[in-house]
Design an enzyme around this catalytic site. Structure first.
Site, short mmCIF file in Angstrom:
data_model
loop_
_atom_site.label_atom_id
_atom_site.label_comp_id
_atom_site.label_asym_id
_atom_site.label_seq_id
_atom_site.Cartn_x
_atom_site.Cartn_y
_atom_site.Cartn_z
N GLY A 17 0.79 -1.23 0.00
CA GLY A 17 0.00 0.00 0.00
C GLY A 17 0.81 1.27 0.00
N ILE A 18 0.34 2.25 0.78
CA ILE A 18 0.99 3.56 0.82
C ILE A 18 2.42 3.45 1.34
CG2 ILE A 18 0.94 5.81 1.98
CD1 ILE A 18 -2.12 5.68 1.85
N TYR A 152 -11.15 4.42 14.67
CA TYR A 152 -10.23 4.83 13.61
C TYR A 152 -10.16 6.35 13.52
CZ TYR A 152 -8.18 5.31 8.95
OH TYR A 152 -7.38 5.66 7.88
#
Length: 266
Positions: A17-18, A152
């Site tokens: 991912g990132i 989150y």
């Protein structure tokens, strides 16, 4: 000379991912990159790809951070990217009425405690030279409320605030150690794949998820990595305690859909 030449850069959660995109971008700019991830095999694959080093790191574990400090007592750049949403292994509700204390704490343990430990390590690793860059990956969810992902959103908001605290502390200490946060919106990473699927409805689902985004598309991990490279480089020497949104204009407000007839008019 490349923008990160001779800089030692630590990236957490860089197995995919990132984080992986950041590690690749750093290596392309001449950095020596230490790829860390809870998944040691994923970290090793990315490190091999970019000619870097890898280390297993559970960001919620203080012992793992101490091991990193022994392996890398000094660093020029630390990117606290590793994070979880709370939905990875559980379909339990994450809203403020029904979320369990255990699930709440599990998300904060990784996202917030992990960032706290990462910043603490970074300050110590950068103090000998008196300079460095800490980049914390927050989220656009740290700026607005997310009813279905309370833990989150809370953890990412706390990262946003802690970034400013670290920036001020380092300045107060007379250190040229900068700390900034990056706030991605909908970025097309493996995290989204279970929701998007692979069938004929995938494109429709993708369009639905970004319907409220003015640019009407998902962002790419490489677009986040480009901003992180800038913050890590000496080009951003006067930036600290700031937050950069990479959300396709979502937090700017709403945008009307382009009028095809008017855009085609002479």
């Amino acid at each position: 000379m490349k923008r990160l030449e001779n800089k030692l850069c630590i990236v957490t959660g860089a197995g995919r991912g990132i984080g992986a995109a950041i590690a690749r971008a750093f290596a392309a700019e001449g950095a020596r990159v230490v790829v860390t991830d809870k998944n040691a095999e994923a970290a090793a694959r990315v490190a091999q790809e970019i000619g870097g080093e890898s280390l297993r790191l559970d960001v919620a574990s203080e012992a793992d951070w101490q091991a990193l400090a022994r392996a890398c007592p000094e660093a020029d750049v630390v990117v606290n990217n590793a994070g979880v949403t709370g939905f990875e292994e559980s379909a339990a509700p994450q809203d403020p009425e029904h979320a369990s204390v255990e699930d709440w704490r599990a998300v904060h343990r990784v996202n917030l405690d992990g960032t706290f430990l990462g910043c603490r390590y970074a300050i110590g690793a950068m103090r000998p030279r008196g300079t460095g860059a800490i980049i914390n990956i927050s989220s656009r969810s740290g700026v607005v409320g997310i009813p279905g992902a309370a833990a989150y959103a809370s953890s990412k908001a706390a990262i946003r605030n802690h970034t400013k605290t670290v920036a001020l502390y380092c300045a107060e200490q007379g250190l040229a150690v900068r700390c900034n946060s990056v706030h991605p919106g909908a970025i097309l990473t493996p995290m989204w794949e279970p929701m998007l699927g692979t069938g004929p409805e995938r494109e429709t689902r993708m369009a639905t998820f970004v319907a409220d985004t003015p640019l009407r598309r998902f962002g790419q991990p490489e677009e986040v990595a480009a901003v992180v490279v800038m913050l890590a480089s000496d080009e951003a020497a006067y930036m600290t305690g700031t937050e950069l949104m990479i959300d396709g204009g979502l937090l700017a407000g709403s945008a009307a859909a382009p009028n095809r007839q008017s855009s085609d008019a002479p």
